[in-house]
Design an enzyme around this catalytic site. Structure first.
Site, mmCIF file in Angstrom:
data_model
loop_
_atom_site.group_PDB
_atom_site.id
_atom_site.type_symbol
_atom_site.label_atom_id
_atom_site.label_comp_id
_atom_site.label_asym_id
_atom_site.label_seq_id
_atom_site.Cartn_x
_atom_site.Cartn_y
_atom_site.Cartn_z
ATOM 1 N N ARG A 68 0.802 -1.220 0.000
ATOM 2 C CA ARG A 68 0.000 0.000 0.000
ATOM 3 C C ARG A 68 0.836 1.272 0.000
ATOM 4 N NH1 ARG A 68 -4.990 -2.085 0.370
ATOM 5 N NH2 ARG A 68 -5.163 -4.024 1.540
ATOM 6 N N TYR A 125 -1.007 -2.870 -4.749
ATOM 7 C CA TYR A 125 -2.327 -2.450 -5.232
ATOM 8 C C TYR A 125 -2.338 -1.047 -5.827
ATOM 9 C CZ TYR A 125 -4.170 -6.534 -2.808
ATOM 10 O OH TYR A 125 -4.437 -7.810 -2.398
ATOM 11 N N HIS A 135 -2.286 -6.442 -11.465
ATOM 12 C CA HIS A 135 -3.564 -6.096 -12.077
ATOM 13 C C HIS A 135 -3.291 -5.179 -13.261
ATOM 14 C CE1 HIS A 135 -5.651 -6.760 -7.903
ATOM 15 N NE2 HIS A 135 -5.036 -7.826 -8.347
ATOM 16 N N GLU A 151 -3.294 -10.489 -14.207
ATOM 17 C CA GLU A 151 -4.425 -11.136 -13.540
ATOM 18 C C GLU A 151 -5.735 -10.646 -14.151
ATOM 19 O OE1 GLU A 151 -4.462 -10.683 -9.274
ATOM 20 O OE2 GLU A 151 -6.389 -11.704 -9.072
ATOM 21 N N ASP A 174 -8.159 -15.503 -11.658
ATOM 22 C CA ASP A 174 -8.749 -15.431 -10.318
ATOM 23 C C ASP A 174 -10.212 -15.857 -10.466
ATOM 24 O OD1 ASP A 174 -10.321 -14.249 -8.126
ATOM 25 O OD2 ASP A 174 -8.455 -13.277 -7.534
ATOM 26 N N HIS A 223 -12.861 -13.205 -9.525
ATOM 27 C CA HIS A 223 -12.947 -12.153 -10.534
ATOM 28 C C HIS A 223 -13.665 -12.662 -11.788
ATOM 29 C CE1 HIS A 223 -9.031 -10.228 -8.705
ATOM 30 N NE2 HIS A 223 -10.027 -10.302 -7.838
ATOM 31 N N HIS A 258 -5.799 -17.956 -8.913
ATOM 32 C CA HIS A 258 -6.192 -17.539 -7.571
ATOM 33 C C HIS A 258 -7.536 -18.203 -7.296
ATOM 34 C CE1 HIS A 258 -3.681 -13.570 -7.790
ATOM 35 N NE2 HIS A 258 -2.942 -14.632 -7.603
ATOM 36 N N ASP A 276 -15.541 -7.370 -6.634
ATOM 37 C CA ASP A 276 -14.329 -8.094 -6.264
ATOM 38 C C ASP A 276 -14.333 -8.335 -4.762
ATOM 39 O OD1 ASP A 276 -11.835 -9.109 -5.836
ATOM 40 O OD2 ASP A 276 -10.731 -7.361 -6.532
ATOM 41 N N HIS A 302 -13.945 -11.502 -2.132
ATOM 42 C CA HIS A 302 -13.619 -12.920 -1.989
ATOM 43 C C HIS A 302 -14.347 -13.551 -0.801
ATOM 44 C CE1 HIS A 302 -9.449 -12.070 -4.030
ATOM 45 N NE2 HIS A 302 -10.465 -11.660 -4.748
ATOM 46 N N GLU A 324 -6.779 -16.752 -1.874
ATOM 47 C CA GLU A 324 -6.743 -15.378 -1.351
ATOM 48 C C GLU A 324 -8.042 -15.148 -0.587
ATOM 49 O OE1 GLU A 324 -6.531 -13.473 -5.219
ATOM 50 O OE2 GLU A 324 -4.475 -12.855 -4.803
#
Ligand SMILES: [Zn+2]
Ligand SMILES: [Zn+2]
Length: 290
Positions: free
Chosen positions: A41, A76, A113, A154, A188, A191, A225, A238, A240, A270
């Site tokens: 981050r 991210y 991403h 991804e 993923d 996703h 993923h 998105d 999970h 994840e």
């Protein structure tokens, strides 16, 4: 029957240093893992010391992980498609730094991403912009190994006009890059489901794989993923969920685990509850067996 080699694990913590990740993965019975190469981050993190690099490599080998079963995840903040030049510059430098770290750790894959132009450019222009960013990253980082590291795009849920909700968007990016041989993809499952792939059963999973084979080629697939989805089919959310506790459900994951085309690829959980990972790994391995 052919002996299967399933490499399944989770995105584990690297708190205290990346050298702790292999032990964290082993502790949950994983045969593969993901980690952040640096604080995910922030734009800047201090580089690795030679000691950290040596400790990671030692831990990887001590815990019995092949480098191919590790799928690092980039931070991210990175957005190679950003319409903001400063953010895009930082993204290119940040992803290059993460690729450098991946190479230092002796690894060969870096998942990220693709990015978004936040609706300010059309799909084709956004894909070209992302490909240009990728090319700058690959030009900035030297990897003289026989098998140089690959950047792994991804797929996304398509939220906020993020590129990568369809395999054709990923293919457009790869085709626009000057280094397609250095690019791969990761699917993923959350996703994909949120982007509209109905993978709740074997027929749906096979349809996704057929699309992937036709649009990208199966050799592009570098990992998965494994996440269940809180959001409904096509919801673009998105979010999970633990395996079997979301909208995809157990039948879909059984089909995935029985798909021998995935053998040898890092399959990475994840899901939101780290305390449940050991149990989820057991559950999924059980599904692969019958
Ligand atoms: Zn991701
Ligand atoms: Zn993911």
């Amino acid at each position: 029957m052919r002996q299967r080699s399933i490499t399944l694990g989770a995105h584990v913590s690297a708190a205290g240093g990346v050298q702790n990740a292999p032990g964290n993965a082993r502790a949950i019975g994983a045969g593969a893992f993901a980690l952040f190469t640096r604080n995910q981050r922030r734009w800047h993190s201090p580089g690795y010391t030679t000691e950290t690099i040596a400790l990671f490599r030692q831990a990887l080998s001590d815990q019995g992980f092949a480098p191919e079963s590790v799928l690092p995840h980039a931070g991210y903040l990175i957005n190679l498609g950003s319409p903001d030049e400063e953010v895009r510059e930082k993204s290119i430098r940040g992803l290059a730094d993460e690729l450098e770290r991946t190479i230092q750790l002796g690894l060969g894959l870096l998942n990220f991403h693709p990015g978004t132009s936040k609706g300010q450019m059309d799909e084709a222009a956004t894909c070209r912009r992302i490909a240009d960013g990728i090319d700058q990253v690959l030009q900035a980082v030297e990897d003289t190994r026989r098998a140089p590291a690959r950047l792994v795009l991804e797929n996304t849920a398509g939220q906020g006009s993020n590129m990568g909700a369809t395999f054709s968007q990923l293919a457009q990016i790869i085709e626009a890059s000057a280094f397609p041989e250095r690019l791969a993809v990761c699917v993923d499952t959350c996703h994909a489901f949120a982007a509209g792939f109905d993978i709740r059963n074997a027929a749906g999973w096979d349809a996704l794989m057929a699309d992937l084979e036709q649009t990208l080629g199966l050799e592009r697939l570098a990992g998965l993923h494994l996440n269940d989805s809180l959001g409904a089919l096509g919801s673009k959310k998105d979010r999970h969920q633990p395996i079997g506790e979301g909208e995809i459900g157990l039948e879909g994951f059984r089909a995935i685990m029985q798909d021998q085309r995935l053998d040898g690829l890092p399959l990475i959980l994840e899901t939101p509850d780290p305390d449940g990972w050991a149990r989820e790994i057991e559950l999924l391995l059980e599904m692969a067996r019958n």
